[in-house]
Design a protein around this motif. Structure first.
Motif, short mmCIF file in Angstrom:
data_model
loop_
_atom_site.label_atom_id
_atom_site.label_comp_id
_atom_site.label_asym_id
_atom_site.label_seq_id
_atom_site.Cartn_x
_atom_site.Cartn_y
_atom_site.Cartn_z
N GLN A 1 0.81 -1.21 0.00
CA GLN A 1 0.00 0.00 0.00
C GLN A 1 0.85 1.27 0.00
O GLN A 1 0.33 2.36 -0.24
CB GLN A 1 -0.93 0.01 1.22
CG GLN A 1 -1.89 -1.16 1.29
CD GLN A 1 -2.78 -1.12 2.51
OE1 GLN A 1 -2.82 -0.12 3.24
NE2 GLN A 1 -3.51 -2.20 2.77
N TYR A 2 2.16 1.13 0.25
CA TYR A 2 2.99 2.32 0.40
C TYR A 2 4.17 2.39 -0.57
O TYR A 2 4.71 3.48 -0.78
CB TYR A 2 3.55 2.39 1.84
CG TYR A 2 2.48 2.40 2.90
CD1 TYR A 2 1.75 3.54 3.16
CD2 TYR A 2 2.21 1.25 3.64
CE1 TYR A 2 0.76 3.55 4.13
CE2 TYR A 2 1.23 1.25 4.62
CZ TYR A 2 0.50 2.41 4.86
OH TYR A 2 -0.47 2.40 5.82
N THR A 3 4.58 1.27 -1.13
CA THR A 3 5.75 1.27 -2.01
C THR A 3 5.46 0.47 -3.26
O THR A 3 4.38 -0.13 -3.42
CB THR A 3 6.98 0.73 -1.27
OG1 THR A 3 8.14 0.92 -2.06
CG2 THR A 3 6.83 -0.75 -0.95
N THR A 4 6.44 0.39 -4.14
CA THR A 4 6.24 -0.24 -5.45
C THR A 4 6.58 -1.72 -5.39
O THR A 4 7.24 -2.22 -4.48
CB THR A 4 7.13 0.44 -6.50
OG1 THR A 4 8.51 0.28 -6.12
CG2 THR A 4 6.80 1.91 -6.60
N LEU A 5 6.13 -2.44 -6.42
CA LEU A 5 6.41 -3.86 -6.54
C LEU A 5 7.91 -4.12 -6.66
O LEU A 5 8.44 -5.09 -6.10
CB LEU A 5 5.67 -4.43 -7.76
CG LEU A 5 5.94 -5.89 -8.12
CD1 LEU A 5 5.44 -6.81 -7.02
CD2 LEU A 5 5.28 -6.24 -9.44
N THR A 6 8.61 -3.24 -7.37
CA THR A 6 10.06 -3.40 -7.54
C THR A 6 10.78 -3.32 -6.20
O THR A 6 11.68 -4.14 -5.92
CB THR A 6 10.60 -2.31 -8.48
OG1 THR A 6 9.92 -2.40 -9.73
CG2 THR A 6 12.09 -2.49 -8.70
N SER A 7 10.40 -2.38 -5.38
CA SER A 7 11.03 -2.26 -4.06
C SER A 7 10.77 -3.48 -3.20
O SER A 7 11.66 -3.97 -2.49
CB SER A 7 10.51 -1.00 -3.35
OG SER A 7 10.87 0.17 -4.07
N VAL A 8 9.55 -4.00 -3.27
CA VAL A 8 9.23 -5.19 -2.48
C VAL A 8 10.06 -6.38 -2.94
O VAL A 8 10.61 -7.14 -2.12
CB VAL A 8 7.72 -5.50 -2.59
CG1 VAL A 8 7.41 -6.83 -1.91
CG2 VAL A 8 6.90 -4.38 -1.97
N GLN A 9 10.18 -6.57 -4.24
CA GLN A 9 10.95 -7.70 -4.76
C GLN A 9 12.43 -7.60 -4.40
O GLN A 9 13.07 -8.60 -4.08
CB GLN A 9 10.79 -7.78 -6.28
CG GLN A 9 9.40 -8.22 -6.72
CD GLN A 9 9.25 -8.17 -8.22
OE1 GLN A 9 9.94 -7.41 -8.89
NE2 GLN A 9 8.33 -8.94 -8.75
N LEU A 10 12.97 -6.40 -4.47
CA LEU A 10 14.39 -6.22 -4.14
C LEU A 10 14.65 -6.37 -2.65
O LEU A 10 15.54 -7.11 -2.23
CB LEU A 10 14.87 -4.85 -4.63
CG LEU A 10 15.19 -4.72 -6.12
CD1 LEU A 10 15.54 -3.28 -6.45
CD2 LEU A 10 16.34 -5.64 -6.52
N LEU A 11 13.88 -5.67 -1.84
CA LEU A 11 14.13 -5.67 -0.40
C LEU A 11 13.72 -6.97 0.27
O LEU A 11 14.24 -7.29 1.36
CB LEU A 11 13.40 -4.48 0.25
CG LEU A 11 13.86 -3.10 -0.22
CD1 LEU A 11 13.01 -2.01 0.43
CD2 LEU A 11 15.33 -2.88 0.11
#
Length: 432
Positions: free
Chosen positions: A130-140
């Protein structure tokens, strides 16, 4: 100069020994030692878990996009309830120390903390979207792997070799290729309302997942798979119920129930239940770090399904990413991860004790020395006795000869009869 020459010679000798050992290992290399049935089974089971994660992602995305249902705690509650009904009931039927009451008496607070960690790990990663992008979730989300390695080194005493770190880097390169493919395909989806909060939730979720998986590995390998799942199911149900009532009661009341929504909820719960039930088996077969490396391909499986279900754009980097992650996974599992061994002196002395020898190497050496001295002394005494016996025999022979000479000197009659008898007697005693 002489000392410097000796140091150079020792360096050359050590280098030659290392190169010789490396060549010997290369000559002894056998591909069957790496590409074994154990590795194939671990790879297949790990990818099966990734497929289950893909199933949970697809059903959740269907609920969110097509039916506007976003209830992560309700979905977790269904999973924990199934675990509780199955495995906690099995613990109730046990007797002795494996009974659920005995487990709760001895270590209830540990499983309470473990259930809280597991529930919040699932909730934090869903909330991060709800707060960040899919790319950030996959990387982090890959942060779970280094945290797992640190916790495994500290808690489980697992000692990784350089090849394992190389394998992890290869897997992370594969994840980077996957993120690059997402950017090229224009799939940088998600909210950007509070990227810092979203990224923090992803890192928190990865850390909590690492703690949960290390505890799971320890429990499964030292206690019982049923105990872990039963306790997590029990406390997970209680915690998720409380959190669901507090946070999601309005969203649950607004759900428009129909057979499709019910089917998606059921599909999610079954995939999650099967994932939780099978993961301890794979962790016991390999390790928590290995399982999480195999789960890196779950996003790729979701993307492949999304090409047909959600009309995602295909990129060749997806296949490259899959191959790179699998190469890293195989490299990681090709070399075993030994645990921290005990003191070799202690282990050797214990093994000697088990074989019936002496417990103390120093004492045994002194006793063996005493035995050797005793044997030598006894041998010398035997030799002295033999020499004394030989001396007595020679003395007897000398006495007999003296008596014979005296008899021959006494007269002719005595010399004829007694001389022959004495000669026979002397000969017999000499042969003895």
């Amino acid at each position: 100069m002489a000392s410097k020459d000796s140091e150079d010679a020792s360096r050359d000798t050590s280098f030659d020994n290392q190169s010789t050992g490396l060549m010997a290992r290369i000559r002894k290399f056998n591909h069957k030692d790496i590409f074994s049935w154990q590795l194939a089974k671990t790879l297949a089971m790990g990818q099966g878990l990734a497929g289950l994660v893909c199933g949970t992602a697809i059903t959740s995305q269907y609920l969110a996009t097509n039916f506007h249902v976003n209830t992560p705690m309700l979905q977790s509650f269904m999973n924990y309830t199934l675990l509780c009904v199955t495995y906690t009931t099995m613990l109730l039927c046990r007797t002795g120390d494996g009974n659920v009451l005995q487990i709760l008496k001895s270590r209830w607070w540990k499983y309470l903390l473990l259930g809280l960690v597991d529930v919040e790990a699932n909730y934090a990663v869903v909330k991060a979207y709800q707060y960040t992008t899919l790319t950030s979730v996959q990387l982090l989300d890959c942060f779970v792997v280094p945290v797992l390695m640190i916790l495994s080194w500290w808690v489980l005493k697992i000692r990784y070799r350089p090849v394992h770190y190389v394998a992890v880097c290869i897997c992370l390169l594969g994840v980077g290729a996957m993120v690059g493919a997402d950017l090229l395909a224009g799939r940088d989806q998600g909210s950007t309302s509070n990227i810092l909060l979203g990224d923090g939730l992803v890192l928190l979720s990865a850390t909590l997942y690492a703690v949960s998986n290390v505890c799971q590995e320890y429990t499964v390998k030292n206690l019982s798979r049923v105990e872990f799942l039963g306790m997590v199911g029990l406390f997970g149900t209680i915690i998720s119920t409380i959190q669901m009532v507090i946070l999601e009661r309005n969203e649950i009341a607004n759900i428009q129930w129909n057979w499709q929504v019910g089917l998606l909820f059921s599909g999610f719960a079954l995939c999650m239940y099967t994932l939780y039930s099978c993961m301890p088996v794979v962790i016991k077969l390999s390790s928590a770090t290995s399982v999480n490396l195999s789960l890196l391909t779950a996003d790729l499986f979701s993307l492949f399904c999304g090409i047909f279900v959600f009309q995602y754009n295909f990129s060749g980097l997806y296949l490259v990413s899959l191959v790179v992650i699998l190469i890293g996974f195989i490299t990681f599992n090709a070399v075993p991860t030994p645990t921290d061994s005990t003191d070799p002196t202690t282990s050797s002395s214990s093994s000697i004790c088990e074989e019936g020898s002496y417990d103390n190497p120093v004492a045994s050496h002194s006793e063996i020395t005493k035995q050797e001295v005793t044997v030598e002394i006894s041998t010398e005494e035997e030799e002295d006795d033999e020499e004394e016996q030989q001396g007595d025999g020679e003395k007897e022979v000398w006495d007999e000869e003296e008596r014979g000479r005296k008899k021959r000197a006494s007269g002719p009659s005595g010399s004829l009869g007694g001389g022959n008898d004495d000669i026979v007697a002397v000969g017999h005693s000499t042969k003895m």
